[in-house]
Enzyme design. Structure first.
Site, PDB file in Angstrom:
ATOM      1  N   LYS A 183       0.957  -1.429  -0.050  1.00 42.00           N
ATOM      2  CA  LYS A 183      -0.235  -0.110  -0.085  1.00 42.00           C
ATOM      3  C   LYS A 183       0.783   1.142   0.081  1.00 42.00           C
ATOM      4  O   LYS A 183       1.579   1.551   0.879  1.00 42.00           O
ATOM      5  CB  LYS A 183      -0.823  -0.065   1.217  1.00 42.00           C
ATOM      6  CG  LYS A 183      -1.836   1.104   1.093  1.00 42.00           C
ATOM      7  CD  LYS A 183      -2.517   1.690   2.582  1.00 42.00           C
ATOM      8  CE  LYS A 183      -1.924   2.596   3.340  1.00 42.00           C
ATOM      9  NZ  LYS A 183      -2.048   3.874   2.593  1.00 42.00           N
ATOM     10  N   GLU A 257      10.693   0.873   9.888  1.00 38.07           N
ATOM     11  CA  GLU A 257      11.704   1.826   9.396  1.00 38.07           C
ATOM     12  C   GLU A 257      11.167   3.258   9.717  1.00 38.07           C
ATOM     13  O   GLU A 257      10.112   3.484   9.116  1.00 38.07           O
ATOM     14  CB  GLU A 257      11.987   1.999   7.775  1.00 38.07           C
ATOM     15  CG  GLU A 257      12.522   0.503   7.337  1.00 38.07           C
ATOM     16  CD  GLU A 257      14.048   0.498   7.859  1.00 38.07           C
ATOM     17  OE1 GLU A 257      14.886   1.405   8.193  1.00 38.07           O
ATOM     18  OE2 GLU A 257      14.627  -0.753   7.653  1.00 38.07           O
ATOM     19  N   CYS A 291      13.868  10.773   6.117  1.00 40.64           N
ATOM     20  CA  CYS A 291      13.860  10.292   7.570  1.00 40.64           C
ATOM     21  C   CYS A 291      15.424  10.452   8.164  1.00 40.64           C
ATOM     22  O   CYS A 291      15.466  10.600   9.279  1.00 40.64           O
ATOM     23  CB  CYS A 291      13.714   8.680   7.593  1.00 40.64           C
ATOM     24  SG  CYS A 291      14.458   7.699   6.215  1.00 40.64           S
ATOM     25  N   GLU A 388      11.163  15.003  15.336  1.00 39.92           N
ATOM     26  CA  GLU A 388      11.169  15.144  14.055  1.00 39.92           C
ATOM     27  C   GLU A 388      10.209  16.175  13.212  1.00 39.92           C
ATOM     28  O   GLU A 388       8.998  15.875  13.278  1.00 39.92           O
ATOM     29  CB  GLU A 388      10.973  13.651  13.144  1.00 39.92           C
ATOM     30  CG  GLU A 388      11.218  13.634  11.913  1.00 39.92           C
ATOM     31  CD  GLU A 388      10.918  12.214  11.374  1.00 39.92           C
ATOM     32  OE1 GLU A 388       9.785  11.678  11.639  1.00 39.92           O
ATOM     33  OE2 GLU A 388      11.581  11.590  10.690  1.00 39.92           O
TER      34      GLU A 388
HETATM   35  P1  NAP Z   1       2.933   7.484   8.298  1.00 37.10           P
HETATM   36  O1  NAP Z   1       1.759   8.519   8.850  1.00 37.10           O
HETATM   37  O2  NAP Z   1       3.203   6.537   9.616  1.00 37.10           O
HETATM   38  O3  NAP Z   1       2.248   6.682   7.267  1.00 37.10           O
HETATM   39  C1  NAP Z   1       3.072   5.727   6.486  1.00 37.10           C
HETATM   40  C2  NAP Z   1       2.074   4.905   5.659  1.00 37.10           C
HETATM   41  O4  NAP Z   1       1.498   4.083   6.653  1.00 37.10           O
HETATM   42  C3  NAP Z   1       1.405   5.412   4.808  1.00 37.10           C
HETATM   43  O5  NAP Z   1       0.960   4.469   3.720  1.00 37.10           O
HETATM   44  C4  NAP Z   1      -0.120   5.529   5.656  1.00 37.10           C
HETATM   45  O6  NAP Z   1      -1.118   5.750   5.043  1.00 37.10           O
HETATM   46  C5  NAP Z   1       0.035   4.316   6.666  1.00 37.10           C
HETATM   47  N1  NAP Z   1      -0.676   4.254   7.597  1.00 37.10           N
HETATM   48  C6  NAP Z   1      -1.333   5.205   8.231  1.00 37.10           C
HETATM   49  N2  NAP Z   1      -1.876   4.934   9.702  1.00 37.10           N
HETATM   50  C7  NAP Z   1      -1.724   3.335   9.673  1.00 37.10           C
HETATM   51  C8  NAP Z   1      -2.008   2.375  10.851  1.00 37.10           C
HETATM   52  N3  NAP Z   1      -2.659   2.857  11.612  1.00 37.10           N
HETATM   53  N4  NAP Z   1      -1.781   1.139  10.271  1.00 37.10           N
HETATM   54  C9  NAP Z   1      -1.087   0.818   9.178  1.00 37.10           C
HETATM   55  N5  NAP Z   1      -0.701   1.679   8.116  1.00 37.10           N
HETATM   56  C10 NAP Z   1      -0.917   3.113   8.385  1.00 37.10           C
HETATM   57  O7  NAP Z   1       4.159   8.087   7.812  1.00 37.10           O
HETATM   58  P2  NAP Z   1       4.276   9.294   6.810  1.00 37.10           P
HETATM   59  O8  NAP Z   1       3.749  10.510   7.463  1.00 37.10           O
HETATM   60  O9  NAP Z   1       3.681   8.967   5.611  1.00 37.10           O
HETATM   61  O10 NAP Z   1       5.830   9.310   6.256  1.00 37.10           O
HETATM   62  C11 NAP Z   1       6.728  10.002   7.306  1.00 37.10           C
HETATM   63  C12 NAP Z   1       7.338   9.256   8.054  1.00 37.10           C
HETATM   64  O11 NAP Z   1       8.187   8.074   7.526  1.00 37.10           O
HETATM   65  C13 NAP Z   1       8.602  10.138   9.017  1.00 37.10           C
HETATM   66  O12 NAP Z   1       8.404   9.933  10.366  1.00 37.10           O
HETATM   67  C14 NAP Z   1       9.683   9.288   8.442  1.00 37.10           C
HETATM   68  O13 NAP Z   1      10.889   9.644   9.272  1.00 37.10           O
HETATM   69  C15 NAP Z   1       9.487   8.057   8.171  1.00 37.10           C
HETATM   70  N6  NAP Z   1      10.498   7.376   7.089  1.00 37.10           N
HETATM   71  C16 NAP Z   1      11.317   6.594   7.792  1.00 37.10           C
HETATM   72  C17 NAP Z   1      12.232   5.906   6.777  1.00 37.10           C
HETATM   73  C18 NAP Z   1      13.107   4.690   7.145  1.00 37.10           C
HETATM   74  O14 NAP Z   1      13.887   4.189   6.287  1.00 37.10           O
HETATM   75  N7  NAP Z   1      13.556   4.764   8.392  1.00 37.10           N
HETATM   76  C19 NAP Z   1      12.130   6.272   5.546  1.00 37.10           C
HETATM   77  C20 NAP Z   1      11.079   7.077   4.910  1.00 37.10           C
HETATM   78  C21 NAP Z   1      10.316   7.760   5.785  1.00 37.10           C
HETATM   79  P3  NAP Z   1      -1.814   7.211   4.697  1.00 37.10           P
HETATM   80  O15 NAP Z   1      -0.966   7.601   3.679  1.00 37.10           O
HETATM   81  O16 NAP Z   1      -3.130   6.924   3.900  1.00 37.10           O
HETATM   82  O17 NAP Z   1      -1.857   7.856   5.972  1.00 37.10           O
END
Ligand code: NAP
Ligand code: MG
Length: 477
Positions: A183, A257, A291, A388
């Protein structure tokens, strides 16, 4: 001096987006059970690009069944060298459609075309190439371990590197003999759907890769689905923790991650001009939606004045604006919600009485944009230092001794990455062994290679992606 370049806008004439995209399940474009769709917009213009299927539990179930079926009947029985051919084919076809993928990535997510063209898309294709090579060599990768696939992997990815994160997830899973349901994030689903077209054109057996779109609820349904043997999640620490809770007591494998708050450390014996370039690249690259962004800068007191002066001067030359313009350094913030979050943090820094520096660039009137920002004289206790922000905001502190900077750098809940700038190899080795970060770059920043593993400590998650280590989360040994 502010450089002016003539606009060099990339044409979007050759790409054709569909008006509507369905789920990609069992090799076919499948209408959503809800009969509902949502729009993906271009954050640079706020225009709707396409409508995308809104998934629900029934769609998740269909996709999981199709992945389980493909795993049992086709994929796990296929000789590894045959699996590898499909993965190579995907990589080659991504290269063939690289220009289209880069344009769509920029339109859907707001990142500068230079980045999607030169970084995201080539890196994504390289990931498929790299893991295709491992598919028939797993026994050599893990001698005497008899590595076996896990089954169906549920994979959930964020919006900051949509295609690249899809590649990081799908390529190692397929190479190890698993099938997947993926997804993409709500705001950036389009390149994953083009990847689905590529996968269809490659004649990958139906059901080996399923891509479904929707909101966080769809992700939550995927996590708890009984046919998902493995969950791979990249995203926020908050959601990561909720997934870990949901999986407690099950025997599903999990890799996370999550977020980061990297320390960038500059000593007075560093090549200062290169360090300034590295700092700028580390935090302003991809609007700080990274990230591993170097969002905390620690400068040795003896060179702080010089570094900060050069940094401010370099920031004046950064071009913020149309992501399709090849001159643009900083494109659009991915969504209105993310821009509001960044603004909230800017206000929190101001409320804490911090000195703020922004370049006086005028921002486009439409779309979501943020000026690159410095906070000077920050302290460990400031919220902008601890949390962050995921935007182009750099918090600066000075330090005197190595012990002091190590302690400060480690004094956060995250541990994803760090950067060190110094002329002395001994100092680099001393720091790299003491910094609690998954990746430490020395005299460079934000360098990636499919062969080197990436991942975090502490609240930045566990499990590694990339390299030999990136195979482990997809194997039972
Ligand atoms: P997010 O809100 O956690 O969303 C990530 C994904 O999870 C999206 O596809 C989201 O769908 C989905 N999601 C949301 N709620 C969920 C739930 N309860 N259960 C399962 N899936 C769910 O994160 P984001 O704001 O998109 O991304 C930013 C974050 O990613 C930052 O904290 C960044 O540091 C981290 N990141 C980490 C890495 C790494 O390698 N460590 C790499 C890239 C990014 P929706 O889009 O529909 O909300
Ligand atoms: Mg979008």
């Amino acid at each position: 001096m502010n450089w002016q370049y003539a606009p060099a806008k990339e044409s979007t004439e050759q790409i054709k987006l569909q008006k509507r995209y369905q789920h990609f399940i069992n090799g076919e474009w499948t209408k959503p059970n809800s009969k509902k769709y949502f729009s993906s917009i271009n954050p640079a213009t706020e225009e709707v690009l396409a409508e995308v299927a809104l998934g629900n539990a029934k769609d998740v179930d269909l996709a999981m069944q199709s992945a389980a079926n493909a795993y049992n009947k086709v994929w796990k029985k296929m000789p590894a060298k045959e699996r590898a051919k499909y993965i190579f084919r995907i990589a080659r076809m991504m290269q063939e459609r690289a220009r289209e993928l880069a344009l769509i990535e920029t339109l859907d997510g707001g990142k500068p075309i230079r980045e999607s063209r030169d970084f995201d898309v080539p890196m994504a294709a390289n990931h498929f190439f790299y893991y295709a090579g491992w598919a028939d060599k797993l026994a050599y990768a893990f001698p005497n371990k008899n590595p076996k696939p896990i089954g169906v992997a549920a994979q959930i990815i964020p919006w900051n590197f949509p295609l690249l994160m899809a590649a990081w997830k799908i390529a190692p899973a397929l190479a190890c003999g698993n099938t997947v349901v993926l997804k993409p994030a709500e705001t950036t689903p389009l390149t994953a759907l083009v990847l689905a077209q590529i996968i269809q054109d490659c004649d990958l057996p139906p059901g080996v890769v399923n891509i479904i779109t929707g909101d966080g609820d769809v992700g939550a349904e995927m996590v708890k689905h009984p046919l998902a043997n493995k969950v791979a999640f990249t995203g926020s620490t908050e959601v990561g923790k909720s997934i870990q809770k949901a999986l407690a007591g099950t025997n599903k494998k999990l890799s996370l991650e999550l977020g980061g708050k990297a320390a960038h450390i500059v000593f007075d014996d560093a090549p200062i001009n290169q360090a300034v370039e590295g700092i700028v690249n580390g935090i302003f690259f991809n609007q700080g939606h990274v990230c591993c962004a170097g969002s905390r800068l620690f400068v040795q007191e003896s060179c702080a004045e010089e570094v900060i002066a050069k940094l401010k001067s370099r920031m004046q030359t950064l071009i913020v604006g149309d992501p399709l313009d090849k001159n643009t350094d900083i494109g659009a913030i991915n969504s209105k919600a993310q821009l509001q979050k960044i603004k909230m943090y800017l206000q929190s820094g101001i409320d804490d009485g911090l000195e703020m520096f922004q370049c006086h660039t005028t921002l486009p009137s439409k779309g979501f944009y943020c000026q690159p920002t410095l906070f000077l004289g920050t302290a460990q206790s400031n919220r902008v230092v601890q949390e962050e922000i995921f935007g182009p905001v750099l918090c600066i502190q000075t330090f005197r001794t190595i012990e002091e900077v190590i302690e400060k750098a480690n004094n956060i809940p995250y541990g994803l990455s760090a950067g060190v700038w110094t002329d002395k190899g001994a100092k680099i080795f001393n720091l790299t062994s003491k910094l609690r970060a998954g990746v430490v770059w020395a005299n460079t920043y934000n360098k990636f290679d499919p062969a080197s593993p990436f991942g975090g400590y502490k609240e930045s998650g566990f499990g590694r992606e990339g390299g030999l280590h990136g195979l482990m989360p997809y194997l039972n040994k």
